[in-house]
Enzyme design. Structure first.
Site, PDB file in Angstrom:
ATOM      1  N   GLY A  86       0.691  -1.215   0.094  1.00 29.33           N
ATOM      2  CA  GLY A  86       0.327   0.107  -0.335  1.00 29.33           C
ATOM      3  C   GLY A  86       1.032   1.117   0.251  1.00 29.33           C
ATOM      4  O   GLY A  86       2.367   1.300   0.204  1.00 29.33           O
ATOM      5  N   LYS A 109       4.403  12.005  -4.068  1.00 27.51           N
ATOM      6  CA  LYS A 109       4.804  10.773  -3.316  1.00 27.51           C
ATOM      7  C   LYS A 109       6.271  11.948  -2.268  1.00 27.51           C
ATOM      8  O   LYS A 109       6.911  12.600  -3.021  1.00 27.51           O
ATOM      9  CB  LYS A 109       5.715  10.254  -4.820  1.00 27.51           C
ATOM     10  CG  LYS A 109       6.242   8.661  -3.704  1.00 27.51           C
ATOM     11  CD  LYS A 109       6.714   8.253  -4.882  1.00 27.51           C
ATOM     12  CE  LYS A 109       7.589   7.369  -5.444  1.00 27.51           C
ATOM     13  NZ  LYS A 109       8.194   6.208  -6.456  1.00 27.51           N
ATOM     14  N   ASP A 121       8.712   6.206   6.272  1.00 28.02           N
ATOM     15  CA  ASP A 121       9.264   7.787   7.011  1.00 28.02           C
ATOM     16  C   ASP A 121       7.870   8.196   6.663  1.00 28.02           C
ATOM     17  O   ASP A 121       7.583   9.027   6.714  1.00 28.02           O
ATOM     18  CB  ASP A 121      10.893   8.731   7.748  1.00 28.02           C
ATOM     19  CG  ASP A 121      11.681   8.707   6.457  1.00 28.02           C
ATOM     20  OD1 ASP A 121      10.874   7.977   5.367  1.00 28.02           O
ATOM     21  OD2 ASP A 121      12.257   9.675   5.704  1.00 28.02           O
ATOM     22  N   ARG A 172       3.397  12.596  -9.051  1.00 24.14           N
ATOM     23  CA  ARG A 172       3.998  11.809 -10.584  1.00 24.14           C
ATOM     24  C   ARG A 172       1.485  11.541 -10.776  1.00 24.14           C
ATOM     25  O   ARG A 172       1.139  11.623 -10.515  1.00 24.14           O
ATOM     26  CB  ARG A 172       3.234  10.577 -10.018  1.00 24.14           C
ATOM     27  CG  ARG A 172       3.482   9.197 -10.659  1.00 24.14           C
ATOM     28  CD  ARG A 172       4.345   8.620 -10.529  1.00 24.14           C
ATOM     29  NE  ARG A 172       3.622   7.652  -8.937  1.00 24.14           N
ATOM     30  CZ  ARG A 172       5.171   6.909  -8.204  1.00 24.14           C
ATOM     31  NH1 ARG A 172       5.675   6.239  -9.025  1.00 24.14           N
ATOM     32  NH2 ARG A 172       3.550   5.919  -7.236  1.00 24.14           N
ATOM     33  N   ASP A 267       4.101  -5.055  -7.252  1.00 22.96           N
ATOM     34  CA  ASP A 267       3.110  -3.775  -7.083  1.00 22.96           C
ATOM     35  C   ASP A 267       3.963  -3.118  -7.692  1.00 22.96           C
ATOM     36  O   ASP A 267       3.807  -1.417  -7.896  1.00 22.96           O
ATOM     37  CB  ASP A 267       3.802  -3.488  -5.378  1.00 22.96           C
ATOM     38  CG  ASP A 267       5.278  -3.850  -5.036  1.00 22.96           C
ATOM     39  OD1 ASP A 267       5.900  -4.541  -5.732  1.00 22.96           O
ATOM     40  OD2 ASP A 267       5.110  -2.959  -4.738  1.00 22.96           O
ATOM     41  N   ASP A 277       7.472   3.709 -11.070  1.00 27.93           N
ATOM     42  CA  ASP A 277       8.558   3.192  -9.988  1.00 27.93           C
ATOM     43  C   ASP A 277      10.067   3.725 -10.382  1.00 27.93           C
ATOM     44  O   ASP A 277      10.572   2.070 -11.254  1.00 27.93           O
ATOM     45  CB  ASP A 277       7.919   2.244  -9.018  1.00 27.93           C
ATOM     46  CG  ASP A 277       8.730   1.851  -7.492  1.00 27.93           C
ATOM     47  OD1 ASP A 277      10.467   2.572  -7.504  1.00 27.93           O
ATOM     48  OD2 ASP A 277       8.361   1.506  -6.805  1.00 27.93           O
TER      49      ASP A 277
HETATM   50  P1  AMP Z   1       8.401   0.585  -3.455  1.00 23.03           P
HETATM   51  O1  AMP Z   1       9.993   0.490  -3.314  1.00 23.03           O
HETATM   52  O2  AMP Z   1       8.716   2.306  -3.533  1.00 23.03           O
HETATM   53  O3  AMP Z   1       7.668   0.355  -4.618  1.00 23.03           O
HETATM   54  O4  AMP Z   1       7.755   0.706  -2.264  1.00 23.03           O
HETATM   55  C1  AMP Z   1       7.672  -0.503  -1.473  1.00 23.03           C
HETATM   56  C2  AMP Z   1       6.755  -0.194  -0.872  1.00 23.03           C
HETATM   57  O5  AMP Z   1       7.420  -0.012   0.614  1.00 23.03           O
HETATM   58  C3  AMP Z   1       5.371   0.392  -0.932  1.00 23.03           C
HETATM   59  O6  AMP Z   1       3.950   0.117  -0.695  1.00 23.03           O
HETATM   60  C4  AMP Z   1       6.230   1.887  -0.755  1.00 23.03           C
HETATM   61  O7  AMP Z   1       4.911   3.029  -0.055  1.00 23.03           O
HETATM   62  C5  AMP Z   1       6.712   1.823   0.895  1.00 23.03           C
HETATM   63  N1  AMP Z   1       7.397   2.500   1.094  1.00 23.03           N
HETATM   64  C6  AMP Z   1       8.859   2.669   0.471  1.00 23.03           C
HETATM   65  N2  AMP Z   1       9.620   3.396   1.472  1.00 23.03           N
HETATM   66  C7  AMP Z   1       8.808   4.010   2.056  1.00 23.03           C
HETATM   67  C8  AMP Z   1       9.121   4.799   3.363  1.00 23.03           C
HETATM   68  N3  AMP Z   1       9.920   6.104   3.446  1.00 23.03           N
HETATM   69  N4  AMP Z   1       8.244   5.013   3.954  1.00 23.03           N
HETATM   70  C9  AMP Z   1       6.827   4.894   4.294  1.00 23.03           C
HETATM   71  N5  AMP Z   1       6.598   3.108   3.139  1.00 23.03           N
HETATM   72  C10 AMP Z   1       7.461   3.201   2.066  1.00 23.03           C
HETATM   73 MG    MG Z   2       6.361   0.766  -5.714  1.00 22.22          MG
END
Ligand code: AMP
Ligand code: MG
Length: 500
Positions: A86, A109, A121, A172, A267, A277
């Site tokens: 999520g 984002k 965070d 985005r 995802d 992404d």
């Molecule tokens: P991503 O690597 O951007 O595809 O993120 C994978 C998952 O990790 C997603 O559910 C993101 O919302 C969560 N996520 C990535 N970075 C953060 C962050 N700094 N704080 C909270 N959730 C994160």
């Molecule tokens: Mg992602």
């Protein structure tokens, strides 16, 4: 002003959580994409008001009609299923119809935590935000289906990773944020009702032609009466087919330009077929199918040359989620959906051949062209030839300049075969090659050098120069030559990171 109309909220509670962006102390607009803003109908007086733009695109102020939500989804990450991902650091502000009447998600984002944040965070560092902006603009200009960035705003706060960085929020714009992982979220919970809702919604949003077909079907069906959340098996199969057809141009255009997504988790795979992404992505220099830059991809799962098979793996995961909608008997459902995956495999293989043929000027590959292409690629691999430069040299050899000496040698056997093949349609071959072989790509070493200098000095002049070149990747403009060089060390110590 942007006119928000948030249809995703209509899907109801299990699909999202309402969540407000967390305010930031000193938002400052760093990059703004006016071409994209124009296509969304953002009025000029707002576009000229940096203070207000900073407020809106940091989430400090909400657009009228925006109803921020964090979307629920699951995902296979490097092959392992995580039922609870999520939006942990993103807020969907809502949807806007663009000038072509296409519905676009507007998402912040790095805008703070939500209930999906787990240990994170909710924030984003400036480097990855700028990187997403540069890479997605480059990809858009290269003709790759992609989400785009509307703005990058610095927050005035530090973000702590291995050390403190400037914090940033990136806006985005996407055809939607429905992912394979969104389907998996409901499938994992056995929530067939929500799966139906999601499928109907995705059809309406991305494949409205299927609705028209369904209406036509209904006029002939005797018992055409259906309740609001019903969907026929036929319709689900057509939907799946439509999703598959969107993934082919996506992945093939990555392969055409040398893009390595780096984190093709389910995802990060959209139903709409847009690149999403830009965390650990990179561009390939010397051709090698095993090229990987992502520091977390230890098994090379998402290497350059594996992307075609990974998209099939991801689509198989999507197929699994749809089984209960296809038939109540699982074996029957598998039997109905499997041929579509077989067809997908054939189509993407055929598409690959056609795409590579276009790169050497052949419009419709014939018998023997597969071998011609494979032989070239094999030479490129063993000789460590630069992917982009080699195709540019081949293109130019048809008109302006003779092929470089370094290539004449290694391609001495291959060049005459190729020349003989395209002899009778050289001009057409050249035209085709010009539009399929970029003269410039966002090379890792140039991207990184600009990110470093932007973060150190805050000066964006050099970055804007680079962007101007990347926006015309098939044309040699005055500054193009400054960005065409392959890295001296072949990027052998270059590592990318998830943009967290
Ligand atoms: P991503 O690597 O951007 O595809 O993120 C994978 C998952 O990790 C997603 O559910 C993101 O919302 C969560 N996520 C990535 N970075 C953060 C962050 N700094 N704080 C909270 N959730 C994160
Ligand atoms: Mg992602």
């Amino acid at each position: 002003m942007l006119k928000f109309n948030n249809t995703y909220i209509g899907l109801g509670k299990p699909f999202f959580q309402r969540s407000l962006p967390q305010k930031v102390p000193a938002p400052d607009l760093l990059l703004f994409n006016s071409a994209l803003a124009n296509s969304l109908g953002l009025p000029d007086e707002l576009q000229n008001d940096n203070v207000l733009l900073s407020q809106y695109f940091s989430g400090n102020q909400l657009f009228e009609g925006a109803e921020p939500i964090a979307l629920a989804y699951s995902g296979h990450q490097f092959g392992h299923f995580n039922p609870q991902l999520g939006d942990g650091r993103a807020h969907l502000l809502g949807e806007v119809l663009d000038n072509n009447n296409i519905r676009r998600d507007i998402q912040l984002k790095g805008s703070g935590v939500s209930n999906f944040s787990r240990q994170g965070d909710g924030r984003c560092a400036l480097g990855p935000a700028l990187r997403e902006y540069i890479m997605s603009e480059a990809m858009f200009a290269l003709g790759v289906p992609t989400t785009r960035c509307l703005a990058v705003v610095t927050t005035g706060e530090n973000v702590y990773r291995e050390r403190p960085y400037d914090g940033a929020i990136v806006t985005r714009v996407a055809a939607s944020h429905i992912r394979v992982g969104t389907f998996q979220y409901f499938a994992a919970r056995g929530d067939t009702d929500s799966l139906k809702k999601l499928t109907n919604y995705a059809i309406k949003r991305h494949f409205p032609a299927l609705l028209v077909e369904a209406e036509l079907d209904k006029t002939i069906a005797v018992d055409g009466k259906k309740s609001a959340n019903e969907i026929s098996s036929q319709q689900v199969l057509k939907f799946f087919s439509a999703v598959l057809s969107k993934q082919i141009p996506l992945v093939l255009s990555w392969l055409r330009v040398g893009f390595i997504h780096g984190v093709m988790n389910t995802d990060n795979t959209t139903i709409s077929g847009e690149t999403i992404d830009y965390g650990p992505c990179a561009m390939m220099n010397a051709y090698h199918p095993e090229t990987v830059f992502s520091s977390i991809d230890r098994n090379s799962r998402y290497a350059f040359g594996k992307q075609m098979s990974i998209i099939q793996w991801n689509m198989t995961r999507l197929a699994e989620t749809l089984l209960p909608l296809v038939d109540s008997d699982e074996d029957e459902a598998v039997e109905k959906i499997e041929p579509l995956l077989t067809q997908f495999h054939q189509d993407i293989q055929q598409g690959y051949l056609t795409m590579m043929a276009a790169k050497i000027g052949i419009d419709e590959p014939a018998e023997g062209d597969g071998k011609l292409i494979n032989d070239l690629i094999a030479i490129m691999k063993t000789q460590k030839l630069d992917y982009t430069q080699t195709f540019v040299s081949l293109t130019n050899s048809l008109t302006t300049s003779p092929i470089e000496e370094s290539l004449t040698d290694v391609l001495s056997e291959w060049l005459p075969r190729w020349n003989a093949r395209i002899e009778s349609f050289k001009a057409a071959a050249h035209t085709l090659m010009v539009s399929n072989n970029p003269v410039v790509i966002p090379r890792n070493h140039h991207v990184e050098a600009l990110l470093d200098s932007c973060q150190e000095t805050g000066d964006l002049a050099a970055l804007n120069k680079f962007l101007a070149v990347l926006r015309q990747p098939y044309t040699d403009i005055t500054d193009t030559k400054n960005y065409q060089d392959a890295p001296v060390d072949g990027d052998k110590n270059y590592h990318t990171y998830c943009g967290t």
